[in-house]
Design an enzyme around this catalytic site. Structure first.
Site, PDB file in Angstrom:
ATOM      1  N   CYS A 120       0.834  -1.201   0.000  1.00  0.00           N
ATOM      2  CA  CYS A 120       0.000   0.000   0.000  1.00  0.00           C
ATOM      3  C   CYS A 120       0.870   1.253   0.000  1.00  0.00           C
ATOM      4  O   CYS A 120       1.787   1.386   0.817  1.00  0.00           O
ATOM      5  CB  CYS A 120      -0.916   0.003   1.215  1.00  0.00           C
ATOM      6  SG  CYS A 120      -1.934   1.497   1.359  1.00  0.00           S
ATOM      7  N   CYS A 160      -0.015   3.110   3.682  1.00  0.00           N
ATOM      8  CA  CYS A 160       0.409   2.564   4.979  1.00  0.00           C
ATOM      9  C   CYS A 160       1.420   1.443   4.869  1.00  0.00           C
ATOM     10  O   CYS A 160       1.932   0.971   5.891  1.00  0.00           O
ATOM     11  CB  CYS A 160      -0.811   2.085   5.770  1.00  0.00           C
ATOM     12  SG  CYS A 160      -1.565   0.573   5.100  1.00  0.00           S
ATOM     13  N   CYS A 205      -5.869  -1.866  -0.435  1.00  0.00           N
ATOM     14  CA  CYS A 205      -5.321  -2.178   0.886  1.00  0.00           C
ATOM     15  C   CYS A 205      -6.445  -2.611   1.824  1.00  0.00           C
ATOM     16  O   CYS A 205      -7.462  -1.933   1.965  1.00  0.00           O
ATOM     17  CB  CYS A 205      -4.600  -0.958   1.470  1.00  0.00           C
ATOM     18  SG  CYS A 205      -3.899  -1.262   3.108  1.00  0.00           S
ATOM     19  N   CYS A 264      -6.067   0.076   5.415  1.00  0.00           N
ATOM     20  CA  CYS A 264      -6.510   1.476   5.401  1.00  0.00           C
ATOM     21  C   CYS A 264      -7.513   1.776   4.289  1.00  0.00           C
ATOM     22  O   CYS A 264      -7.939   2.923   4.127  1.00  0.00           O
ATOM     23  CB  CYS A 264      -5.311   2.405   5.283  1.00  0.00           C
ATOM     24  SG  CYS A 264      -4.495   2.351   3.665  1.00  0.00           S
ATOM     25  N   CYS A 278       6.214 -11.214 -15.703  1.00  0.00           N
ATOM     26  CA  CYS A 278       7.095 -11.714 -16.763  1.00  0.00           C
ATOM     27  C   CYS A 278       7.157 -10.781 -17.971  1.00  0.00           C
ATOM     28  O   CYS A 278       8.202 -10.673 -18.619  1.00  0.00           O
ATOM     29  CB  CYS A 278       6.693 -13.116 -17.189  1.00  0.00           C
ATOM     30  SG  CYS A 278       5.010 -13.271 -17.846  1.00  0.00           S
ATOM     31  N   HIS A 309       3.192 -16.382 -21.425  1.00  0.00           N
ATOM     32  CA  HIS A 309       4.517 -16.168 -20.841  1.00  0.00           C
ATOM     33  C   HIS A 309       5.392 -15.561 -21.926  1.00  0.00           C
ATOM     34  O   HIS A 309       5.121 -15.714 -23.120  1.00  0.00           O
ATOM     35  CB  HIS A 309       5.114 -17.476 -20.327  1.00  0.00           C
ATOM     36  CG  HIS A 309       6.350 -17.280 -19.490  1.00  0.00           C
ATOM     37  ND1 HIS A 309       6.437 -16.321 -18.510  1.00  0.00           N
ATOM     38  CD2 HIS A 309       7.561 -17.910 -19.509  1.00  0.00           C
ATOM     39  CE1 HIS A 309       7.623 -16.387 -17.940  1.00  0.00           C
ATOM     40  NE2 HIS A 309       8.324 -17.335 -18.538  1.00  0.00           N
ATOM     41  N   ASP A 320      15.449 -17.128 -19.487  1.00  0.00           N
ATOM     42  CA  ASP A 320      14.285 -16.630 -18.757  1.00  0.00           C
ATOM     43  C   ASP A 320      14.779 -15.828 -17.566  1.00  0.00           C
ATOM     44  O   ASP A 320      15.266 -16.388 -16.584  1.00  0.00           O
ATOM     45  CB  ASP A 320      13.403 -17.797 -18.300  1.00  0.00           C
ATOM     46  CG  ASP A 320      12.047 -17.339 -17.798  1.00  0.00           C
ATOM     47  OD1 ASP A 320      11.988 -16.272 -17.155  1.00  0.00           O
ATOM     48  OD2 ASP A 320      11.052 -18.042 -18.037  1.00  0.00           O
TER      49      ASP A 320
END
Length: 635
Positions: free
Chosen positions: A220, A223, A252, A255, A278, A305, A322
C-alpha cells in the site's frame, strides 16, 4: 517388415519425392556400411544445398537419419562411433523395402491412400478436415505478430541502449565473465564456450538478484500494508505515453486505500520502475542484452509467458533465457517442468520473426493437436511476408547468413529431445498462490539448482611464500577481497563459491538491506567454500573464521568446518573464531546450511551476511589461514 515412425512418415510423401529422398538416405547408409572407418561418410553438413533443399523440407527424411543413429553436432549431423551399425542396417533395409514396393506398385493400402491425398488436390480427403482458422483468430494473431515485430525495434535505439548501460554494472559483469571463462578453459581445455556465453549468465544473475523485482500485489502506498488486486483503473495520459494500457488497482485491506500499478510496456520506463511480472521482466531484460551488444529475440508464448533468446556466436545457436527464473538453455522447462500445454511460440528480432514452438517441446504431436487457432499455411505465409518486408533492404550476405542459421535451427527443432536437469521443476517466480492458480508449480521437489563444480582457493606465489591466505567478503559491495594477494578483488557473491544449492543474493531496496537467502519454495539451501593447499605442498597450521548469519522465527543456519576426516560446527554470530587442531590437513571446506522458517516467507527466515546497503566498510565473512610445511620441523 514393419515400418518405424520415421520411415512411415517418409512414405506419406508423393512417389517422386519419396524415391528421390530414399536414394540419398540409402547412399548415406551404404557409405557407412561399406566404409565404417572413414570419418567423411559419418558426417553430413546441415547447411549444404543437398540437405537444406532435398532432405530438410521433406516429412520424415531427417527423422530417418536420427533413427539410423545420427546425432546433431553444431553444423553437422554425425554418426558417432558408439552408434549401432546393425541398427543402421535395419533402418536402411526398411527404407529399401518400402522403395522396392513403390517401384513395383505394391505399396500397402494405407500408404497409397496417403500418397493420393497429398498429390491429388482435386480429390477430397478421407480424413476429417483440420479445423480452419476463423477470421477473428487470424486477426488477433496477426495483430500480436505485428505488434511484437514493431516493438523489438525499440531495443535498437542507441540512446535507449546507452541509458540501459548506465544502470548495468558493465565492467563488473564483463570481468566476471572473463574470469569464469578462464576457469572453464583451465578445467576443460576443449571448452567451446565464449565470453558472451558467460556474460549472459552474469547478466541473468544480476538482473534477477540485484536489479528487477517481482510484483504480485504492490504494498500500500499509504500505509505499506498488504493489498489485493481488485480490478482495473483507467490509464492516464502519462500511463499511455509509456505503453501502460492496463492499470491494476491494488486495494489495501488495512486502510482501504488503493494503489495504482500501471503495466508499462516501454523498456525505458521499466529501467526506472524495475518491477513487474514476466512481461516487464522480459521486456527490460531484452533491452539490457542489446545494450551489451548481444543478439537477441523477444519470445512470445500464446499460453501467457514471455522470455528472451540470445544467439551464442561460439555455439552457433540460440539460447533460451528466462530472466524471471534466472535460467539459461533449459527450453523444455515450460512443457516438462511447468506442465504447460504449448501451442504457438514465436521469436521476434530486429531481422525476422520465426516460429520456434518446436524448440520448447518434446511432445510435438500433442502440440500440433492444439495448434488450431489458425491454419499452418496462413501462419507460414504471414511469417514469410513479414520477413520479406523487414529484410527488403538487407544485403545478399545478410540474407544468406539468416538463411543458414534458420537451416541449423530447423534441424534442432526436429532433433529428438529429452529433459535435462533444471527442466523438471515448477516455476519459482511469483507467489505460490499465483503459481498454483496458473498451474505452473510442476513437481517442485525435482527442481535442480545445484552447482557441482566451482571455485577452489589455491595459493599464489606470494601467498605460498608468506604461508598465509586471508580473504573476506563484503555483502554490500558484493565482492571478495583477497588481502593476502595484494588485495585482489573478485566481484560477485558466488565468484569464490565452490558449491551452491538453492541460494541467491537478495537486495531489499525498500529496507536498504542485502543478504543471501534460500530461493523461494526451497526447503533447504547450502553454499560452501573450498581451500586446497596440496599443490603448494603446505598444510594448515591454524584457521580463524568470522561468519555472520541471522535467523527469524524457526529459521536455522548451520556453519561447518571440514578439514580431512574432522568436521566442526561453529557459530555464525559475527565473532572471530580460531581453530588450531586440524590434523595438519591440506584441504579445508567451509559450509553454510540454511533451513527452517515459517509460512510462505520461510525462505527469508534464514539469512547469511545480512548487511545494510549503507555499511560499505564492514565485511560479512572472513577467513584467515596460516600454513606450514607438510612435515614441519619444530626446534
Amino acid at each position: 517388415m514393419e515400418c518405424t515412425p520415421a520411415v512411415a512418415a517418409l512414405c506419406e510423401n508423393s512417389k517422386e519425392i519419396f524415391l528421390d529422398v530414399c536414394k540419398l538416405l540409402l547412399t548415406y547408409a551404404d557409405n557407412i556400411l561399406s566404409n565404417p572407418n572413414l570419418e567423411k561418410y559419418r558426417s553430413i553438413r546441415i547447411d549444404s544445398p543437398t540437405f537444406s533443399t532435398k532432405l530438410l523440407p521433406v516429412n520424415g527424411a531427417v527423422e530417418c537419419l536420427f533413427e539410423m543413429g545420427f546425432e546433431e553436432a553444431d553444423t553437422h549431423l554425425v554418426f558417432p562411433k558408439s552408434a549401432s551399425v546393425e541398427h543402421l542396417k535395419a533402418i536402411r533395409e526398411s527404407i529399401a523395402a518400402e522403395r522396392d514396393q513403390r517401384l513395383h506398385g505394391r505399396q500397402s493400402v494405407h500408404l497409397t491412400t496417403s500418397a493420393e491425398n497429398q498429390t491429388s488436390s482435386s480429390q477430397p480427403s478421407s480424413s476429417p478436415p483440420p479445423q480452419l482458422s476463423s477470421l477473428t483468430s487470424s486477426k488477433d494473431l496477426l495483430v500480436t505478430i505485428q505488434s511484437n515485430f514493431r516493438h523489438v525495434l525499440l531495443y535498437e535505439n542507441p540512446g535507449l541502449q546507452q541509458k540501459a548501460r548506465s544502470y548495468i554494472p558493465c565492467s563488473q559483469l564483463f570481468s566476471a565473465a572473463k574470469r569464469k571463462l578462464e576457469v572453464a578453459k583451465e578445467v576443460d581445455s576443449e571448452c567451446k564456450l565464449g565470453k558472451e556465453d558467460f556474460l549472459v549468465l552474469e547478466l541473468l544473475s544480476w538482473f534477477k538478484n540485484d536489479f528487477f523485482s517481482w510484483v504480485d500485489c504492490l504494498p500500500c502506498s499509504h500505509c505499506g500494508g498488504q493489498t489485493q488486486n481488485t480490478g482495473s483503473l483507467s490509464p492516464t495520459a502519462d500511463d499511455l505515453h509509456w505503453g501502460a494500457h492496463r492499470v491494476e488497482e491494488h486495494h489495501c485491506q488495512s486502510c482501504q486505500q488503493s494503489t495504482r500499478f500501471p503495466r508499462y510496456n516501454n523498456p525505458e520506463k521499466l529501467l526506472e520502475t524495475r518491477r513487474g511480472r514476466c512481461g516487464e521482466w522480459a521486456n527490460c531484460f531484452t533491452l539490457c542484452c542489446r545494450a551489451l551488444g548481444l543478439e537477441v529475440r523477444y519470445i512470445w508464448d500464446s499460453t501467457d509467458h514471455v522470455w528472451t533468446e540470445i544467439y551464442s556466436i561460439s555455439q552457433r545457436r540460440w539460447l533460451h533465457c528466462d530472466s524471471c527464473e534466472n535460467i539459461c538453455d533449459k527450453p523444455l522447462l515450460y512443457e516438462v517442468g511447468w506442465e504447460k500445454k504449448l501451442s504457438y511460440i514465436l521469436a521476434f528480432s530486429k531481422d525476422q520473426v520465426i516460429d520456434v514452438t518446436w524448440r520448447y517441446s518434446c511432445k510435438h504431436s500433442e502440440v500440433l493437436s492444439r495448434r488450431t487457432s489458425v491454419s499452418e499455411a496462413w501462419l507460414l505465409q504471414t511469417i514469410i511476408e513479414m520477413n520479406a518486408l523487414r529484410q527488403q533492404t538487407f544485403s545478399a550476405n545478410k540474407k544468406r547468413e539468416l538463411a543458414e542459421r534458420l537451416i541449423v535451427e530447423l534441424v534442432e527443432f526436429i532433433s529428438p529431445k529429452t529433459p535435462k536437469p533444471g527442466e523438471l521443476g515448477g516455476r519459482i517466480s511469483g507467489s505460490m498462490g499465483w503459481r498454483i492458480a496458473r498451474g505452473e508449480t510442476g513437481n517442485a521437489d525435482t527442481r535442480t539448482t545445484k552447482q557441482d563444480a566451482g571455485f577452489v582457493f589455491m595459493l599464489t606465489e606470494k601467498e605460498r611464500g608468506d604461508k598465509l591466505l586471508h580473504v573476506f567478503y563484503n555483502a554490500t559491495k558484493d565482492q571478495y577481497c583477497r588481502v593476502s594477494n595484494d588485495s585482489e578483488v573478485i566481484h560477485g557473491w558466488d565468484g569464490c563459491v565452490w558449491k551452491k544449492e538453492s541460494v541467491f543474493r537478495k537486495v531489499e531496496n525498500d529496507w536498504q538491506m542485502v543478504y543471501i537467502a534460500r530461493t523461494e519454495g526451497s526447503s533447504t539451501g547450502q553454499m560452501s567454500w573450498k581451500f586446497d593447499f596440496a599443490p603448494a605442498k603446505l598444510t594448515i597450521k591454524s584457521v580463524s573464521i568470522r561468519a555472520s548469519s541471522q535467523t527469524f522465527h524457526s529459521g536455522k543456519v548451520s556453519w561447518l568446518l571440514q578439514s580431512g576426516p574432522m568436521t566442526t560446527e561453529f557459530s555464525g554470530d559475527g565473532s572471530m573464531q580460531s581453530f588450531q587442531s586440524l590434523n595438519a590437513s591440506s584441504e579445508l571446506i567451509v559450509t553454510a546450511q540454511l533451513s527452517g522458517g515459517d509460512g510462505d516467507a520461510s525462505w527469508q527466515h534464514s539469512q547469511l551476511f545480512r548487511q545494510s546497503l549503507k555499511e560499505t566498510g564492514e565485511s560479512s565473512f572472513e577467513v584467515i589461514i596460516y600454513l606450514q610445511n607438510i612435515n614441519p620441523v619444530y626446534v
